[in-house]
Design an enzyme around this catalytic site. Structure first.
Site, PDB file in Angstrom:
ATOM      1  N   LYS A 198       0.834  -1.539  -0.152  1.00  0.00           N
ATOM      2  CA  LYS A 198      -0.193   0.136   0.355  1.00  0.00           C
ATOM      3  C   LYS A 198       0.788   1.637  -0.188  1.00  0.00           C
ATOM      4  O   LYS A 198       1.599   1.302   0.842  1.00  0.00           O
ATOM      5  CB  LYS A 198      -1.099   0.187   1.611  1.00  0.00           C
ATOM      6  CG  LYS A 198      -1.347   1.170   1.756  1.00  0.00           C
ATOM      7  CD  LYS A 198      -2.619   2.351   0.542  1.00  0.00           C
ATOM      8  CE  LYS A 198      -2.987   2.872   1.188  1.00  0.00           C
ATOM      9  NZ  LYS A 198      -2.054   4.348   1.654  1.00  0.00           N
TER      10      LYS A 198
ATOM     11  N   GLY B  27       3.216   3.240  11.060  1.00  0.00           N
ATOM     12  CA  GLY B  27       2.087   4.678  11.176  1.00  0.00           C
ATOM     13  C   GLY B  27       1.862   4.941  12.584  1.00  0.00           C
ATOM     14  O   GLY B  27       2.613   4.481  13.428  1.00  0.00           O
ATOM     15  N   SER B  28       0.736   5.431  12.210  1.00  0.00           N
ATOM     16  CA  SER B  28      -0.012   6.171  13.915  1.00  0.00           C
ATOM     17  C   SER B  28      -0.924   4.998  14.763  1.00  0.00           C
ATOM     18  O   SER B  28      -1.230   4.240  13.944  1.00  0.00           O
ATOM     19  CB  SER B  28      -0.602   7.257  13.027  1.00  0.00           C
ATOM     20  OG  SER B  28      -1.988   6.572  12.725  1.00  0.00           O
TER      21      SER B  28
ATOM     22  N   GLY C  36      -3.839   5.095  12.957  1.00  0.00           N
ATOM     23  CA  GLY C  36      -3.930   4.270  12.028  1.00  0.00           C
ATOM     24  C   GLY C  36      -3.938   3.011  12.418  1.00  0.00           C
ATOM     25  O   GLY C  36      -4.862   2.339  11.817  1.00  0.00           O
TER      26      GLY C  36
ATOM     27  N   GLU D 177       4.782  -0.964  14.009  1.00  0.00           N
ATOM     28  CA  GLU D 177       4.896  -0.075  14.555  1.00  0.00           C
ATOM     29  C   GLU D 177       4.314   0.772  14.483  1.00  0.00           C
ATOM     30  O   GLU D 177       4.164   2.215  13.818  1.00  0.00           O
ATOM     31  CB  GLU D 177       6.297   0.028  13.844  1.00  0.00           C
ATOM     32  CG  GLU D 177       6.679  -1.735  13.811  1.00  0.00           C
ATOM     33  CD  GLU D 177       8.738  -1.847  13.236  1.00  0.00           C
ATOM     34  OE1 GLU D 177       9.126  -0.708  13.004  1.00  0.00           O
ATOM     35  OE2 GLU D 177       9.151  -2.764  12.471  1.00  0.00           O
TER      36      GLU D 177
ATOM     37  N   CYS E 166      10.754   8.278  14.113  1.00  0.00           N
ATOM     38  CA  CYS E 166       9.820   7.591  14.816  1.00  0.00           C
ATOM     39  C   CYS E 166      10.455   7.020  16.188  1.00  0.00           C
ATOM     40  O   CYS E 166      10.751   6.597  17.300  1.00  0.00           O
ATOM     41  CB  CYS E 166       9.435   5.974  14.761  1.00  0.00           C
ATOM     42  SG  CYS E 166      10.648   5.470  13.880  1.00  0.00           S
TER      43      CYS E 166
ATOM     44  N   GLU F 131       3.954  11.494  22.043  1.00  0.00           N
ATOM     45  CA  GLU F 131       4.713  11.545  20.747  1.00  0.00           C
ATOM     46  C   GLU F 131       4.135  12.852  20.038  1.00  0.00           C
ATOM     47  O   GLU F 131       2.561  12.991  19.437  1.00  0.00           O
ATOM     48  CB  GLU F 131       4.820   9.831  19.631  1.00  0.00           C
ATOM     49  CG  GLU F 131       5.397  10.714  18.937  1.00  0.00           C
ATOM     50  CD  GLU F 131       5.401   9.124  17.309  1.00  0.00           C
ATOM     51  OE1 GLU F 131       6.647   8.808  17.143  1.00  0.00           O
ATOM     52  OE2 GLU F 131       4.313   8.691  17.549  1.00  0.00           O
TER      53      GLU F 131
END
Length: 472
Positions: free
Chosen positions: A143, A198-199, A202, A222, A259, A329
């Site tokens: 994706k 990603g978040s 998400g 992650e 990250c 974060e």
């Protein structure tokens, strides 16, 4: 679903033939993919820079990392230890007769990989998820991330072309674009696992989709990380200016869109701590305004910090009065320094922290007692403990990984390091199987990989050549 269905079906059809390439075949493919990316380095970096504004130096380094990790997984395949091959011959045991049992890891099947916004080359189409899934023997449907669609498509075209020339089965690699395509991808029955960077929001949305499948599948996410830094009083006394400048350089690197960015630092009260904060503040003041990866990230940063997008910000507070925002974060060039007066205040603040990918300890010369206690307290809440450095930058190696307890990740194995391959494999045991029906790695007399035979680890002969050279 139409856009997603074709590459997923192609990946499913490719799964058997791709596994049949064997370890040597897949190792050769990975090296061919690395070479193809190297050949197209200049156009790839140019397109990526145009879409992300990360700069050619940074992107060149990313591409080098990407080709390096493809070659690392070729070495992992040739080594063969990742298979966890074990043989227990038939015989008598204190529990009674035992059948002949032979176990190793096999591919899960087609894998969905979600590209990351902040690493268009190292954690996206040609990143660690893709490399490790292909090494495992799993076709990949990627994706593409909306922050760099042209880079994603170009990288995919380069990889797919190289795979075709190498002779990999059609469908070994696929790509889809768009938010709905990502949702449809994780719902597709052909997909057997998901790699995601990603978040947390998400990730939760995709996990909800997976939870509605009739056959929920593994999701390797992650996600979010604060990455605390602790500076002991002895460290501040010894090198306040160095640590302060290093901290600021680390949390502003790449516009703070790593990250592993250190988001919260604990600094002692007193003159040495004051000098450290002053050095960090001076470095921040000299940091130019950065272009952020996309409008959404830039707007979220501006909203959460109340400063113009891309402007570096250093906050200071007390360890006993940390606001809720200090524990969250924030994607962008911002960090908080919390001042502590004694170990009681420091330990109480550490106990309230969320888990992270990393935790960092800065020590004074020869200091052991406080760093040892800090290590003990931080170890349950981080995947990597650093000393006298900063967490931005994650080496690709056999001993590295990129995880931590939730919300950093939700899995034991991650996209960095040799154990990334473990996510896309499952164990199979053959019981009383005829030799001609066994994989070669489980037949008697095969000595090319490490195996545990009747409880004893039997190592394979060393490779005559190593594609990684001095990287051992």
């Amino acid at each position: 679903m139409t856009e997603v269905d074709a590459p997923c079906r192609a990946a499913l059809a490719a799964a058997g033939p791709f596994e049949a390439l064997g370890r040597d075949g897949r190792a050769g493919l990975l090296e061919a993919l690395a070479a193809a990316l190297e050949e197209q380095r200049r156009p790839i970096v140019a397109v990526a820079d145009r879409e992300t504004a990360l700069g050619t130096t940074r992107l060149d380094g990313e591409l080098t990392r990407t080709t390096y990790q493809l070659r690392l997984f070729a070495e992992v395949l040739r080594d063969g230890g990742y298979l966890e091959a074990a043989i227990d011959h038939a015989g008598d045991t204190p529990m009674g007769p035992r059948p002949d049992l032979r176990r190793m890891l096999v591919p899960l099947g087609p894998v969905a990989v979600f590209g990351a916004s902040n690493f268009p080359l190292a954690f996206s189409v040609p990143g660690g998820d893709t490399a490790s899934a292909l090494a495992a023997g799993c076709p990949v449907v990627i994706k593409a991330h909306g922050s760099h669609p042209s880079t994603s498509q170009l990288c995919f075209d380069v990889l797919a072309g190289a795979a075709d020339r190498f002779g990999a089965p059609a469908g070994t690699l696929g790509i889809v674009h768009g938010l709905q395509a990502g949702i449809d991808l994780v719902a597709h029955p052909a997909i057997r696992a998901v790699g995601f960077t990603g978040s947390t929001a998400g990730a939760r949305a995709l996990l909800d989709v997976i939870g509605r499948r009739p056959d929920p599948i593994p999701f390797f996410g992650e996600l979010s990380s604060l990455n605390p830094v602790v500076v002991t009083p002895a460290a501040a006394d010894a090198r306040a200016a160095e640590i302060g400048a290093g901290l600021a350089a680390s949390f502003t690197l790449g516009a703070g869109q790593f990250c592993t960015k250190p988001g919260l630092a604990f600094v002692p009260a007193g003159p040495s701590g004051d000098a450290l904060v002053a050095a960090a503040s001076q470095t921040v003041a000299a940091t130019p305004v950065a272009v952020m990866l996309n409008d959404g990230i830039a707007a979220a940063y501006e909203k959460s910090t109340s400063v113009p997008r891309g402007t570096a910000l250093l906050r200071t507070t007390s360890a006993t009065d940390l606001p809720p925002s200090a524990f969250e974060e924030c994607f962008g060039p911002v960090a908080t320094i919390a001042r502590y007066r004694d170990e009681t205040e420091l330990f109480a603040a550490l106990a309230a922290l969320p888990s992270s990918l990393t935790a960092t300890i800065h020590r004074g010369p020869g200091e052991t007692e406080l760093p040892a206690e800090l290590t003990r307290r931080l170890l349950p809440h981080a995947g990597r403990i650093l000393y006298d450095g900063f967490p931005t930058g994650v080496a690709v190696s056999w001993a590295q990984h990129h995880g931590g307890p939730w919300p950093a990740t939700n899995s034991q194995h991650t996209s960095v390091g040799a154990t990334a391959i473990r996510r896309f494999l499952r164990p199979i045991t053959w019981q009383n199987a005829p030799a001609d029906l066994l994989p070669a790695e489980l037949r008697d007399g095969y000595d090319h990989i490490p195996r545990r035979i009747d409880g004893t680890l039997v190592l394979s002969p060393p490779l005559t050549t190593s594609p990684m050279g001095s990287a051992h």
